[in-house]
Structure formats: structure tokens, C-alpha cells
Design a protein around this motif. Structure first.
Motif, PDB file in Angstrom:
ATOM      1  N   ALA A 199      44.388   5.799   4.559  1.00 44.81           N
ATOM      2  CA  ALA A 199      44.486   5.075   3.288  1.00 44.81           C
ATOM      3  C   ALA A 199      43.629   5.737   2.213  1.00 44.81           C
ATOM      4  N   LEU A 200      42.417   6.098   2.579  1.00 43.19           N
ATOM      5  CA  LEU A 200      41.536   6.773   1.623  1.00 43.19           C
ATOM      6  C   LEU A 200      42.131   8.098   1.173  1.00 43.19           C
ATOM      7  N   ALA A 201      42.703   8.847   2.096  1.00 44.64           N
ATOM      8  CA  ALA A 201      43.311  10.133   1.736  1.00 44.64           C
ATOM      9  C   ALA A 201      44.484   9.938   0.776  1.00 44.64           C
ATOM     10  N   LEU A 202      45.280   8.914   0.997  1.00 47.79           N
ATOM     11  CA  LEU A 202      46.414   8.644   0.105  1.00 47.79           C
ATOM     12  C   LEU A 202      45.943   8.360  -1.314  1.00 47.79           C
ATOM     13  N   VAL A 203      44.851   7.615  -1.432  1.00 47.84           N
ATOM     14  CA  VAL A 203      44.302   7.316  -2.757  1.00 47.84           C
ATOM     15  C   VAL A 203      43.599   8.544  -3.320  1.00 47.84           C
ATOM     16  N   TRP A 204      42.867   9.252  -2.493  1.00 45.29           N
ATOM     17  CA  TRP A 204      42.145  10.452  -2.922  1.00 45.29           C
ATOM     18  C   TRP A 204      43.093  11.457  -3.578  1.00 45.29           C
ATOM     19  N   ARG A 205      44.285  11.600  -3.015  1.00 47.84           N
ATOM     20  CA  ARG A 205      45.244  12.603  -3.518  1.00 47.84           C
ATOM     21  C   ARG A 205      45.991  12.155  -4.767  1.00 47.84           C
ATOM     22  N   ARG A 206      45.753  10.954  -5.228  1.00 50.32           N
ATOM     23  CA  ARG A 206      46.433  10.465  -6.442  1.00 50.32           C
ATOM     24  C   ARG A 206      45.595  10.754  -7.681  1.00 50.32           C
ATOM     25  N   HIS A 207      45.273  12.024  -7.885  1.00 47.22           N
ATOM     26  CA  HIS A 207      44.464  12.445  -9.038  1.00 47.22           C
ATOM     27  C   HIS A 207      45.083  11.921 -10.330  1.00 47.22           C
ATOM     28  N   GLY A 208      44.241  11.354 -11.179  1.00 43.91           N
ATOM     29  CA  GLY A 208      44.699  10.857 -12.466  1.00 43.91           C
ATOM     30  C   GLY A 208      45.310   9.467 -12.432  1.00 43.91           C
ATOM     31  N   ALA A 209      45.456   8.879 -11.266  1.00 43.96           N
ATOM     32  CA  ALA A 209      46.037   7.536 -11.178  1.00 43.96           C
ATOM     33  C   ALA A 209      45.063   6.514 -11.758  1.00 43.96           C
ATOM     34  N   PRO A 210      45.562   5.578 -12.560  1.00 49.38           N
ATOM     35  CA  PRO A 210      44.683   4.532 -13.090  1.00 49.38           C
ATOM     36  C   PRO A 210      44.047   3.724 -11.952  1.00 49.38           C
ATOM     37  N   GLY A 211      42.753   3.519 -12.044  1.00 52.39           N
ATOM     38  CA  GLY A 211      42.043   2.723 -11.064  1.00 52.39           C
ATOM     39  C   GLY A 211      41.604   3.466  -9.818  1.00 52.39           C
ATOM     40  N   ARG A 212      41.954   4.738  -9.709  1.00 52.08           N
ATOM     41  CA  ARG A 212      41.639   5.516  -8.499  1.00 52.08           C
ATOM     42  C   ARG A 212      40.136   5.580  -8.250  1.00 52.08           C
ATOM     43  N   ALA A 213      39.362   5.949  -9.263  1.00 54.91           N
ATOM     44  CA  ALA A 213      37.915   6.127  -9.083  1.00 54.91           C
ATOM     45  C   ALA A 213      37.252   4.808  -8.676  1.00 54.91           C
ATOM     46  N   GLY A 214      37.594   3.733  -9.344  1.00 53.84           N
ATOM     47  CA  GLY A 214      37.019   2.437  -9.003  1.00 53.84           C
ATOM     48  C   GLY A 214      37.389   2.000  -7.595  1.00 53.84           C
ATOM     49  N   ALA A 215      38.619   2.265  -7.194  1.00 54.14           N
ATOM     50  CA  ALA A 215      39.061   1.916  -5.842  1.00 54.14           C
ATOM     51  C   ALA A 215      38.241   2.670  -4.800  1.00 54.14           C
ATOM     52  N   ILE A 216      37.970   3.933  -5.064  1.00 59.31           N
ATOM     53  CA  ILE A 216      37.190   4.743  -4.119  1.00 59.31           C
ATOM     54  C   ILE A 216      35.747   4.256  -4.055  1.00 59.31           C
ATOM     55  N   VAL A 217      35.185   3.857  -5.183  1.00 57.04           N
ATOM     56  CA  VAL A 217      33.810   3.342  -5.205  1.00 57.04           C
ATOM     57  C   VAL A 217      33.712   2.048  -4.395  1.00 57.04           C
ATOM     58  N   VAL A 218      34.631   1.121  -4.608  1.00 52.37           N
ATOM     59  CA  VAL A 218      34.613  -0.144  -3.868  1.00 52.37           C
ATOM     60  C   VAL A 218      34.831   0.114  -2.382  1.00 52.37           C
ATOM     61  N   PHE A 219      35.711   1.058  -2.065  1.00 53.77           N
ATOM     62  CA  PHE A 219      35.934   1.421  -0.665  1.00 53.77           C
ATOM     63  C   PHE A 219      34.647   1.961  -0.047  1.00 53.77           C
ATOM     64  N   GLY A 220      33.925   2.774  -0.781  1.00 49.19           N
ATOM     65  CA  GLY A 220      32.641   3.295  -0.295  1.00 49.19           C
ATOM     66  C   GLY A 220      31.645   2.180  -0.045  1.00 49.19           C
ATOM     67  N   LEU A 221      31.613   1.189  -0.912  1.00 39.85           N
ATOM     68  CA  LEU A 221      30.727   0.040  -0.736  1.00 39.85           C
ATOM     69  C   LEU A 221      31.057  -0.702   0.559  1.00 39.85           C
ATOM     70  N   GLN A 222      32.341  -0.913   0.809  1.00 34.49           N
ATOM     71  CA  GLN A 222      32.687  -1.636   2.027  1.00 34.49           C
ATOM     72  C   GLN A 222      32.364  -0.808   3.267  1.00 34.49           C
ATOM     73  N   LEU A 223      32.403   0.516   3.168  1.00 35.88           N
ATOM     74  CA  LEU A 223      31.993   1.355   4.307  1.00 35.88           C
ATOM     75  C   LEU A 223      30.509   1.159   4.622  1.00 35.88           C
TER      76      LEU A 223
END
Length: 161
Positions: free
Chosen positions: A63-87
Motif C-alpha cells: 500500500a505504501l509503495a502504491l502511494v509512494w509511486r503516485r508522485h504529484g498526487a494531491p494528498g500524497r505527502a500528508g498520507a505518507i506522514v500519517v502512515f509514518g505516524l501509525q508505524l
């Protein structure tokens, strides 16, 4: 680099990142203290936990890789930050529950973890629906784990905290 090879390497790296909290949590084994606790009848056998968690961590990594590869997608950076918090919260639970033997603190923490997973699921879904869907089993399992944590705390008031 070939695009397919790059995607495979990024996926492997993302899975490795997601396995890290499991490696941290693995340092805090259930042991004698946990064995002595009263547990609810729905407690799964201990051998099931590493299997389930490994599958969940792999799904989280994909799931993280799918989001990681969506460069320029709106909300991508925030999604990755929140995902990191839950990790981070994921890795902290084992320390609180097994390491400190504090089910009451672990329960409060797992509620935060579940909320962060829900937020990650929704944010990932907006970036790439499949990525959000891959987090649904994780959300369900941690919900079940929160229930188990609460029941263990409730069944063992004098031996915890």
C-alpha cells in the motif's frame, strides 16, 4: 533504471520499512507475565500472531509503495506522514503491553493507533483506492487487538499497571 525494476525495488523497500515496527515489537516477547494473565475465550493461539502480522506488514508495504509511486498526487505527502505516524504507534504498542506490562497504557495507545490507521486508510484511498483497501485488514485486526487488550486489562485488574 528500468521502470519495472524500480517499482519492484521501491515495493521491497516499502515492505522493509513496514516490517521494522514488527522487528521492534518482536524484542518484547509475551513471556511468563502474559502467560499468567486471564484472557478472553476469543484470544487466538500465539502461533497465529506472527503469521498474521507478517501478512499485514507486507500488505501495508505494498500500500505504501502504491502511494509512494503516485508522485504529484494531491494528498500524497500528508498520507505518507500519517502512515509514518501509525508505524511509530504500531511499534510502541508491544513495548507498552509486553515490555512495561501496562495494558492500560497499551489500550490508550492502541486507540490512537487505530485512529491513525483509519486516517491512513482514508488518505491512502484518496491517493490510490487499492492502497486504502490494502489497509482494511490491518484496521480490522488492530480493532480486534484493541478489544483483546481491553479484555485482558479488565480480566486482570490486580496484576496490571
Amino acid at each position: 533504471m528500468f521502470p519495472r525494476l524500480r517499482a519492484v525495488l521501491e515495493t521491497v523497500a516499502c515492505v522493509a520499512v513496514c516490517l521494522f515496527p514488527g522487528a521492534i515489537g518482536g524484542r518484547f516477547q509475551p513471556g511468563e507475565w502474559y502467560a499468567s494473565l486471564a484472557k478472553p475465550a476469543l484470544t487466538p493461539p500465539g502461533a497465529l500472531f506472527p503469521v498474521v502480522w507478517t501478512l499485514l506488514y507486507v500488505a501495508m508495504g505494498v500500500a505504501l509503495a502504491l502511494v509512494w509511486r503516485r508522485h504529484g498526487a494531491p494528498g500524497r505527502a500528508g498520507a505518507i506522514v500519517v502512515f509514518g505516524l501509525q508505524l511509530v504507534l504500531n511499534g510502541a504498542w508491544s513495548w507498552l503491553f509486553f515490555g512495561l506490562q501496562r495494558p492500560e497504557l497499551a489500550f490508550a495507545e492502541i486507540l490512537l493507533l487505530w485512529t491513525a490507521i483509519l486516517a491512513s486508510t482514508l488518505l491512502f484511498w484518496r491517493v490510490r483506492p487499492l492502497a486504502g483497501a490494502l489497509l482494511l485488514p490491518y484496521l480490522a485486526w488492530v480493532g480486534f487487538a484493541a478489544w483483546l487488550n481491553l479484555q485482558i486489562w479488565r480480566l486482570n485488574p490486580m496484576t496490571t499497571g
